[in-house]
Design a protein around this motif. Structure first.
Motif, short mmCIF file in Angstrom:
data_model
loop_
_atom_site.label_atom_id
_atom_site.label_comp_id
_atom_site.label_asym_id
_atom_site.label_seq_id
_atom_site.Cartn_x
_atom_site.Cartn_y
_atom_site.Cartn_z
N GLY A 51 0.40 -1.32 0.23
CA GLY A 51 -0.28 0.13 -0.06
C GLY A 51 0.89 0.97 0.21
N GLY A 52 2.25 1.28 0.74
CA GLY A 52 3.08 2.72 0.43
C GLY A 52 3.25 2.99 1.03
N ALA A 53 4.19 4.25 1.19
CA ALA A 53 4.31 4.96 2.63
C ALA A 53 4.33 6.88 2.42
N ARG B 110 -9.97 7.57 -1.42
CA ARG B 110 -10.07 7.09 -1.88
C ARG B 110 -11.49 8.04 -3.44
N ALA C 231 -7.28 -1.94 6.89
CA ALA C 231 -8.73 -1.94 6.61
C ALA C 231 -8.79 -0.21 5.09
N THR C 232 -9.00 -0.91 4.36
CA THR C 232 -9.14 0.40 3.13
C THR C 232 -10.75 0.44 3.19
N ARG D 274 -5.99 4.49 1.22
CA ARG D 274 -5.32 4.55 1.10
C ARG D 274 -3.82 5.33 1.69
#
Lengths: 246, 199
Positions: free
Chosen positions: A46-48, A175, A138-139, A190
């Motif tokens: 998911g990245g930073a 998002r 969770a997204t 995100r």
């Protein structure tokens, strides 16, 4: 675990010409196939967050001294710092009579005396909270937004932050949005939620923040022209605990 | 054996996949790392009976290429771990015997479009941790410090004692009654072995 006090980047003193808040993405590819397809795989979960403050104006003494002090506080990237985001145009402020309510009047002490600096207590106008507990990673979340007048609306692309007990300030980008029509919104975010978050947790839309650290030891180097003017650029990346005691 | 459910199969058949790479070292305490960012909760799987949280704060730098080992083949791989992580430094500073001999596993998990796991982690490689080495290199802009954990497979430590032979006498000394090397003397290089006549 003892809560470590973190310094906050003073966005009211240091103003940048350009700012870039983005989420990193680590893609791994196997090259282009004969048919021209390039399969890719993402492995970063998911990245930073990464931040670049470009051409920060150090044109006056307070800004200059603050920058140098921060450079020492950040210690070449070994100390984290909480960096707020200036997101005023996209904050879901409430409206009253067609006018955006961005802040209330300052509140003084009971004897109607403000602080020595002349300011009083301040509180934001965006009252947002989490509906239902959300688990780590969770997204999809449900957010309730209330406030004076007509509560603000979400359209996607807004930012908010949560002050988690251990991970501290973590920022999230909205998002997609679905209006439930009852003051709540189903949103996807995100990066994925960084920690288990209980029902009713306050979400900071007014000044989202994230714990960051300098991307490298040279980020806050500033070269000054005569009359002590400089416009340095600094990059930060998201920092994770344990945080050292500054 | 890698068993995937239909959701996982559909996900990896697409041109863009989301994978999680997990590393588990069964030392005391157990070290659980993954290549992603931030903590990641995984469900019940073959190695974590109650599920677990894997941390992704930059500790796991890279994972080695692993291969399927058959016919008694052995291999040794190196896991690159950040040399500046407090968790890793703590693990590396423990008694070497705590790490050595611990089971080390490499697994992967398939995520869906919303970064939710479609199934439990699949452990595709299991080995035995051996030793850690630290390397520090000067690179442009600074210094990198990396810890390498050497991991061997099941057959890595198989041994044949020096100056021992696969003759019947030696085999009887090692394993009395074993007939494996009984006919060793009948085999010699550049000698044709005549098919026995039993009549």
């Amino acid at each position: 675990m003892t809560t470590v006090a973190l310094f906050h980047f003073p966005i009211n003193i240091l103003w940048e010409a350009q700012v870039s808040w983005e989420i990193t993405s680590q893609m791994v590819g196997s090259g282009q196939t004969a048919s021209g397809v390039s399969p890719t795989t993402r492995i970063d979960g998911g990245g930073a967050w990464k931040l670049t403050l470009s051409e920060v104006n150090l044109l006056w003494a307070d800004a200059r001294r603050t920058w140098r002090s921060l450079s020492a506080i950040c210690d070449g990237g070994s100390n984290p710092i909480v960096v707020p985001m200036r997101d005023i145009p996209d904050v879901p402020y409430p409206t009253s009579g067609g006018v955006l309510l961005t802040r209330y009047d300052d509140i003084n002490h009971t004897d109607d005396v403000p602080f020595a600096s002349g300011v009083g207590y301040q509180v934001g106008t965006v009252d947002a909270s989490l509906v239902g507990a959300a688990l780590l990673n969770a997204t999809s979340l449900t957010i309730a937004i209330s406030g004076p007048g007509t509560p603000g609306t979400l359209r996607g692309g807004e930012h908010f932050s949560i002050n988690h007990p251990v991970l501290r300030y973590r920022m999230y980008r909205i998002r997609t949005v679905k209006d439930n029509g009852d003051g709540t919104w189903n949103v996807t975010i995100r990066p994925p939620l960084r920690a288990n978050t209980p029902d009713g947790t306050l979400l900071d839309f007014a000044t989202p923040k994230c714990v960051m650290r300098l991307a490298s030891g040279k980020e806050m180097d500033a070269a000054f022209e005569p009359m002590w003017i400089s416009r340095p650029t600094a990059s930060f990346i998201e920092a994770f605990p344990p945080f050292p005691v500054p | 054996m890698l068993v995937l459910n239909q959701d996982e199969i559909d996900a990896i058949e697409s041109s863009t996949q989301r994978l999680g790479i997990f590393f588990r070292l069964d030392s005391d305490p157990v070290v659980r790392l993954w290549l992603g960012v931030g903590p990641c909760r995984v469900g019940v799987n073959a190695l974590d009976a109650n599920g677990a949280i894997y941390t992704g704060f930059g500790e796991l730098n890279n994972v080695p290429e692993v291969e399927q080992l058959i016919n008694g083949r052995a291999t040794r791989v190196e896991f690159a771990i950040s040399g500046v992580s407090g968790r890793v430094m703590q693990a590396a500073s423990e008694d070497a015997e705590t790490i050595q001999g611990s089971e080390c596993a490499l697994g992967l998990c398939i995520f869906g479009g919303s970064w939710q796991q479609l199934g439990p982690p699949k452990w595709i490689f299991r080995g035995t941790a051996d030793y850690m080495t630290m390397a520090q290199d000067a690179v442009e802009g600074g210094v990198t410090r990396m810890i390498s954990l050497s991991v061997g497979s099941l057959m890595t430590s198989r041994r044949r004692r020096g100056l021992s032979y696969l003759t019947n006498q030696d085999q009887q000394a090692r394993h009395p009654g074993d007939r494996m090397c009984e006919r060793t003397t009948l085999y010699a290089q550049d000698t044709d072995k005549v098919w026995p006549r039993f009549s």
